[in-house]
Design a protein around this motif. Structure first.
Motif, PDB file in Angstrom:
ATOM      1  N   LEU A  13       0.836  -1.198   0.000  1.00  0.00           N
ATOM      2  CA  LEU A  13       0.000   0.000   0.000  1.00  0.00           C
ATOM      3  C   LEU A  13       0.870   1.248   0.000  1.00  0.00           C
ATOM      4  O   LEU A  13       1.722   1.407   0.866  1.00  0.00           O
ATOM      5  CB  LEU A  13      -0.891   0.026   1.246  1.00  0.00           C
ATOM      6  CG  LEU A  13      -1.833  -1.149   1.410  1.00  0.00           C
ATOM      7  CD1 LEU A  13      -2.536  -1.050   2.747  1.00  0.00           C
ATOM      8  CD2 LEU A  13      -2.850  -1.175   0.288  1.00  0.00           C
ATOM      9  N   TYR A  14       0.645   2.112  -0.980  1.00  0.00           N
ATOM     10  CA  TYR A  14       1.354   3.387  -0.929  1.00  0.00           C
ATOM     11  C   TYR A  14       0.695   4.311   0.087  1.00  0.00           C
ATOM     12  O   TYR A  14       1.320   5.223   0.604  1.00  0.00           O
ATOM     13  CB  TYR A  14       1.383   4.048  -2.304  1.00  0.00           C
ATOM     14  CG  TYR A  14       2.660   3.768  -3.037  1.00  0.00           C
ATOM     15  CD1 TYR A  14       3.886   4.070  -2.450  1.00  0.00           C
ATOM     16  CD2 TYR A  14       2.662   3.191  -4.296  1.00  0.00           C
ATOM     17  CE1 TYR A  14       5.059   3.800  -3.099  1.00  0.00           C
ATOM     18  CE2 TYR A  14       3.838   2.925  -4.957  1.00  0.00           C
ATOM     19  CZ  TYR A  14       5.038   3.232  -4.361  1.00  0.00           C
ATOM     20  OH  TYR A  14       6.206   2.961  -5.009  1.00  0.00           O
ATOM     21  N   GLU A  15      -0.586   4.058   0.350  1.00  0.00           N
ATOM     22  CA  GLU A  15      -1.257   4.845   1.378  1.00  0.00           C
ATOM     23  C   GLU A  15      -1.593   3.915   2.528  1.00  0.00           C
ATOM     24  O   GLU A  15      -2.527   3.139   2.452  1.00  0.00           O
ATOM     25  CB  GLU A  15      -2.531   5.467   0.790  1.00  0.00           C
ATOM     26  CG  GLU A  15      -3.142   6.487   1.705  1.00  0.00           C
ATOM     27  CD  GLU A  15      -4.375   7.115   1.095  1.00  0.00           C
ATOM     28  OE1 GLU A  15      -4.322   7.480  -0.085  1.00  0.00           O
ATOM     29  OE2 GLU A  15      -5.379   7.218   1.805  1.00  0.00           O
ATOM     30  N   PRO A  16      -0.784   3.946   3.602  1.00  0.00           N
ATOM     31  CA  PRO A  16      -0.978   2.978   4.676  1.00  0.00           C
ATOM     32  C   PRO A  16      -2.353   3.123   5.335  1.00  0.00           C
ATOM     33  O   PRO A  16      -2.912   4.199   5.372  1.00  0.00           O
ATOM     34  CB  PRO A  16       0.133   3.312   5.674  1.00  0.00           C
ATOM     35  CG  PRO A  16       0.874   4.450   5.139  1.00  0.00           C
ATOM     36  CD  PRO A  16       0.269   4.905   3.871  1.00  0.00           C
ATOM     37  N   ARG A  17      -2.858   1.993   5.833  1.00  0.00           N
ATOM     38  CA  ARG A  17      -4.168   2.028   6.475  1.00  0.00           C
ATOM     39  C   ARG A  17      -4.066   2.634   7.860  1.00  0.00           C
ATOM     40  O   ARG A  17      -3.022   2.561   8.494  1.00  0.00           O
ATOM     41  CB  ARG A  17      -4.692   0.602   6.581  1.00  0.00           C
ATOM     42  CG  ARG A  17      -5.044   0.082   5.226  1.00  0.00           C
ATOM     43  CD  ARG A  17      -5.582  -1.303   5.279  1.00  0.00           C
ATOM     44  NE  ARG A  17      -6.235  -1.583   4.000  1.00  0.00           N
ATOM     45  CZ  ARG A  17      -6.586  -2.786   3.603  1.00  0.00           C
ATOM     46  NH1 ARG A  17      -6.362  -3.811   4.372  1.00  0.00           N
ATOM     47  NH2 ARG A  17      -7.165  -2.954   2.452  1.00  0.00           N
ATOM     48  N   VAL A  18      -5.171   3.187   8.315  1.00  0.00           N
ATOM     49  CA  VAL A  18      -5.210   3.740   9.669  1.00  0.00           C
ATOM     50  C   VAL A  18      -5.500   2.612  10.644  1.00  0.00           C
ATOM     51  O   VAL A  18      -6.559   2.009  10.604  1.00  0.00           O
ATOM     52  CB  VAL A  18      -6.310   4.812   9.775  1.00  0.00           C
ATOM     53  CG1 VAL A  18      -6.322   5.415  11.171  1.00  0.00           C
ATOM     54  CG2 VAL A  18      -6.089   5.894   8.733  1.00  0.00           C
ATOM     55  N   LYS A  19      -4.503   2.256  11.460  1.00  0.00           N
ATOM     56  CA  LYS A  19      -4.681   1.238  12.489  1.00  0.00           C
ATOM     57  C   LYS A  19      -3.662   1.511  13.587  1.00  0.00           C
ATOM     58  O   LYS A  19      -2.770   2.338  13.383  1.00  0.00           O
ATOM     59  CB  LYS A  19      -4.536  -0.161  11.900  1.00  0.00           C
ATOM     60  CG  LYS A  19      -3.237  -0.391  11.148  1.00  0.00           C
ATOM     61  CD  LYS A  19      -3.245  -1.787  10.564  1.00  0.00           C
ATOM     62  CE  LYS A  19      -1.881  -2.141  10.015  1.00  0.00           C
ATOM     63  NZ  LYS A  19      -1.834  -3.502   9.498  1.00  0.00           N
ATOM     64  N   PRO A  20      -3.782   0.824  14.732  1.00  0.00           N
ATOM     65  CA  PRO A  20      -2.918   1.198  15.865  1.00  0.00           C
ATOM     66  C   PRO A  20      -1.434   1.350  15.513  1.00  0.00           C
ATOM     67  O   PRO A  20      -0.803   2.292  15.969  1.00  0.00           O
ATOM     68  CB  PRO A  20      -3.136   0.055  16.852  1.00  0.00           C
ATOM     69  CG  PRO A  20      -4.533  -0.383  16.578  1.00  0.00           C
ATOM     70  CD  PRO A  20      -4.759  -0.194  15.110  1.00  0.00           C
ATOM     71  N   GLN A  21      -0.893   0.460  14.655  1.00  0.00           N
ATOM     72  CA  GLN A  21       0.539   0.573  14.324  1.00  0.00           C
ATOM     73  C   GLN A  21       0.856   1.830  13.532  1.00  0.00           C
ATOM     74  O   GLN A  21       1.990   2.268  13.488  1.00  0.00           O
ATOM     75  CB  GLN A  21       1.032  -0.626  13.517  1.00  0.00           C
ATOM     76  CG  GLN A  21       1.073  -1.914  14.295  1.00  0.00           C
ATOM     77  CD  GLN A  21      -0.056  -2.813  13.867  1.00  0.00           C
ATOM     78  OE1 GLN A  21      -1.225  -2.448  14.017  1.00  0.00           O
ATOM     79  NE2 GLN A  21       0.265  -3.971  13.343  1.00  0.00           N
ATOM     80  N   THR A  22      -0.129   2.382  12.834  1.00  0.00           N
ATOM     81  CA  THR A  22       0.148   3.529  11.975  1.00  0.00           C
ATOM     82  C   THR A  22      -0.422   4.831  12.539  1.00  0.00           C
ATOM     83  O   THR A  22      -0.382   5.850  11.868  1.00  0.00           O
ATOM     84  CB  THR A  22      -0.422   3.309  10.566  1.00  0.00           C
ATOM     85  OG1 THR A  22      -1.834   3.097  10.660  1.00  0.00           O
ATOM     86  CG2 THR A  22       0.208   2.117   9.885  1.00  0.00           C
ATOM     87  N   TYR A  23      -0.944   4.784  13.782  1.00  0.00           N
ATOM     88  CA  TYR A  23      -1.486   6.019  14.360  1.00  0.00           C
ATOM     89  C   TYR A  23      -0.443   7.125  14.373  1.00  0.00           C
ATOM     90  O   TYR A  23      -0.719   8.273  14.020  1.00  0.00           O
ATOM     91  CB  TYR A  23      -1.979   5.770  15.793  1.00  0.00           C
ATOM     92  CG  TYR A  23      -3.330   5.097  15.864  1.00  0.00           C
ATOM     93  CD1 TYR A  23      -4.139   5.013  14.730  1.00  0.00           C
ATOM     94  CD2 TYR A  23      -3.815   4.565  17.055  1.00  0.00           C
ATOM     95  CE1 TYR A  23      -5.368   4.393  14.781  1.00  0.00           C
ATOM     96  CE2 TYR A  23      -5.045   3.949  17.119  1.00  0.00           C
ATOM     97  CZ  TYR A  23      -5.826   3.859  15.975  1.00  0.00           C
ATOM     98  OH  TYR A  23      -7.040   3.248  16.039  1.00  0.00           O
ATOM     99  N   LEU A  24       0.792   6.764  14.788  1.00  0.00           N
ATOM    100  CA  LEU A  24       1.844   7.779  14.904  1.00  0.00           C
ATOM    101  C   LEU A  24       2.112   8.402  13.538  1.00  0.00           C
ATOM    102  O   LEU A  24       2.309   9.613  13.404  1.00  0.00           O
ATOM    103  CB  LEU A  24       3.112   7.147  15.471  1.00  0.00           C
ATOM    104  CG  LEU A  24       4.189   8.147  15.885  1.00  0.00           C
ATOM    105  CD1 LEU A  24       3.703   9.044  17.001  1.00  0.00           C
ATOM    106  CD2 LEU A  24       5.470   7.443  16.269  1.00  0.00           C
ATOM    107  N   LEU A  25       2.102   7.547  12.517  1.00  0.00           N
ATOM    108  CA  LEU A  25       2.354   8.021  11.158  1.00  0.00           C
ATOM    109  C   LEU A  25       1.268   8.995  10.704  1.00  0.00           C
ATOM    110  O   LEU A  25       1.541  10.044  10.127  1.00  0.00           O
ATOM    111  CB  LEU A  25       2.381   6.806  10.229  1.00  0.00           C
ATOM    112  CG  LEU A  25       2.839   7.019   8.798  1.00  0.00           C
ATOM    113  CD1 LEU A  25       4.296   7.387   8.771  1.00  0.00           C
ATOM    114  CD2 LEU A  25       2.601   5.751   8.000  1.00  0.00           C
ATOM    115  N   TRP A  26       0.020   8.615  10.979  1.00  0.00           N
ATOM    116  CA  TRP A  26      -1.104   9.436  10.506  1.00  0.00           C
ATOM    117  C   TRP A  26      -1.293  10.679  11.348  1.00  0.00           C
ATOM    118  O   TRP A  26      -1.540  11.760  10.825  1.00  0.00           O
ATOM    119  CB  TRP A  26      -2.398   8.611  10.495  1.00  0.00           C
ATOM    120  CG  TRP A  26      -2.527   7.771   9.281  1.00  0.00           C
ATOM    121  CD1 TRP A  26      -2.311   6.427   9.192  1.00  0.00           C
ATOM    122  CD2 TRP A  26      -2.884   8.198   7.965  1.00  0.00           C
ATOM    123  NE1 TRP A  26      -2.499   6.002   7.907  1.00  0.00           N
ATOM    124  CE2 TRP A  26      -2.856   7.064   7.136  1.00  0.00           C
ATOM    125  CE3 TRP A  26      -3.221   9.431   7.414  1.00  0.00           C
ATOM    126  CZ2 TRP A  26      -3.151   7.127   5.778  1.00  0.00           C
ATOM    127  CZ3 TRP A  26      -3.518   9.492   6.060  1.00  0.00           C
ATOM    128  CH2 TRP A  26      -3.473   8.349   5.268  1.00  0.00           C
TER     129      TRP A  26
END
Lengths: 162, 178
Positions: free
Chosen positions: A95-108
């Motif tokens: 995915l070029y656009e990562p999904r919103v989930k606990p592991q990616t909260y910091l990223l988003w």
């Protein structure tokens, strides 16, 4: 000048042919599906050549994945189903656009977090500065009557000396 | 106190440096398998040698196996072939071949010339089992436990070192059993 413009135009024309070359062989009877195909192929990342999407890549695996997308579109699968299919096999990596989930909260939410943090720090700095200015002002006006008289006297004598 | 605060930028620098230093030793081509700790995907394909027969997951579940993805068009596969032969001769774990997007004729020739380390080969001509496995290039090697669950994925040439790592995992299972 005109020559340069023509040259630039020509180069742009050439590059547009190159970009569409990898993707053109996939035929759809429905233009809506073709649009979705283009979109999906641009959004998904090629697992082999890591900085290309599967639309741009000429790797074998990218070709396979394009074929798979085509098959799934023809079989009336939704975009969501197709993306899920890819993630199941190749992981979030595709995915070029990562999904919103606990592991990616910091990223988003990280950028917003840093913005708020920065604002708080700025406000704190401004406040502490205001406080010191206030203190200085207060100190000036907190001279007693006799003290201010003495100050005036001193200033006066100083001016007279000049 | 405010003097200590002056060290914050330096501290941040060290944190950043630590991350970048770690980044140097990470191989970005090694993707974690999305199928790790999941069952080997179901399939129904013909074996390399017998085009009219069918193999499925049932043909190798029941014991730990290595599944090695290979093809004759892949130079690194030739490089790891010696290692595969050595593993199969040691008898420590059976190796199943997954012949990936290849030609039957060429693949059979290859095995005849270089020796055959595989119990049998799955012939995946259009690469669809490879796609289900998340293969993005050959060679790749998967370690399956006796239940057919994928426990380890090795991308690239199976070196002697990589085999040692695999052996440690397999030995771990044996000690649990005993």
């Amino acid at each position: 000048m005109l020559k340069i413009k023509v040259l630039i135009g020509f180069i742009l024309l050439l590059s547009s042919f190159l970009l569409s070359a990898a993707i053109d062989v996939y035929q759809f009877d429905d233009p809506e599906k073709e649009g979705r195909f283009q979109k999906l192929a641009f959004e998904l990342r090629c697992p082999k050549c890591q900085n290309q999407n599967i639309a741009d890549s000429n790797a074998e695996i990218a070709k396979d994945l394009r074929t798979k997308i085509q098959q799934m579109l023809i079989a009336d699968k939704s975009d969501m189903e197709i993306v899920d299919y890819m993630v199941e096999r190749y992981g979030d990596f595709v995915l070029y656009e990562p999904r919103v989930k606990p592991q990616t909260y910091l990223l988003w939410y990280g950028p917003a977090l840093f913005l708020v943090l920065g604002l708080i720090i700025i406000i704190l700095i401004i406040r502490s500065r205001n406080k010191t200015y206030q203190q200085i002002n207060e100190n000036e006006s907190s001279l007693s009557d006799s003290e201010s008289e003495a100050l005036h006297a001193l200033l006066k004598t100083n001016q007279e000396k000049k | 106190m405010s003097r200590l605060l002056l060290f914050i930028p330096l501290l941040l620098f060290f944190v950043l440096a630590a991350f970048l230093w770690k980044g140097l030793s990470i191989d970005p081509r090694e993707l974690p398998s999305a199928l790790l700790d999941k069952p080997f995907p179901e399939f129904s394909l013909s074996p390399l040698r017998e085009p009219e027969q069918i193999v499925t997951t049932k043909d190798f579940i029941g014991q730990p196996v290595l599944v090695n993805v290979w093809a004759t068009w892949c130079p690194s596969c030739r490089q790891e072939h010696e290692q595969l032969l050595a593993i199969s001769q040691s008898g420590e774990i059976p190796i199943i071949g997954l012949n990936y997007k290849d030609e039957r004729e060429l693949a059979l020739n290859w095995l005849q010339q270089l020796g055959n380390p595989y119990q049998f080969n799955i012939y995946d001509v259009d690469g669809m089992l490879g796609l289900d496995l998340g293969v993005y290039g050959a060679p790749e090697t998967y370690l399956l436990d006796a239940q057919g669950i994928i426990r380890y994925r090795h991308v690239g040439v199976l070196t002697a070192q990589a085999w040692q790592d695999l052996k440690v995992i397999i030995k771990g299972w044996d000690s649990v059993k005993n």
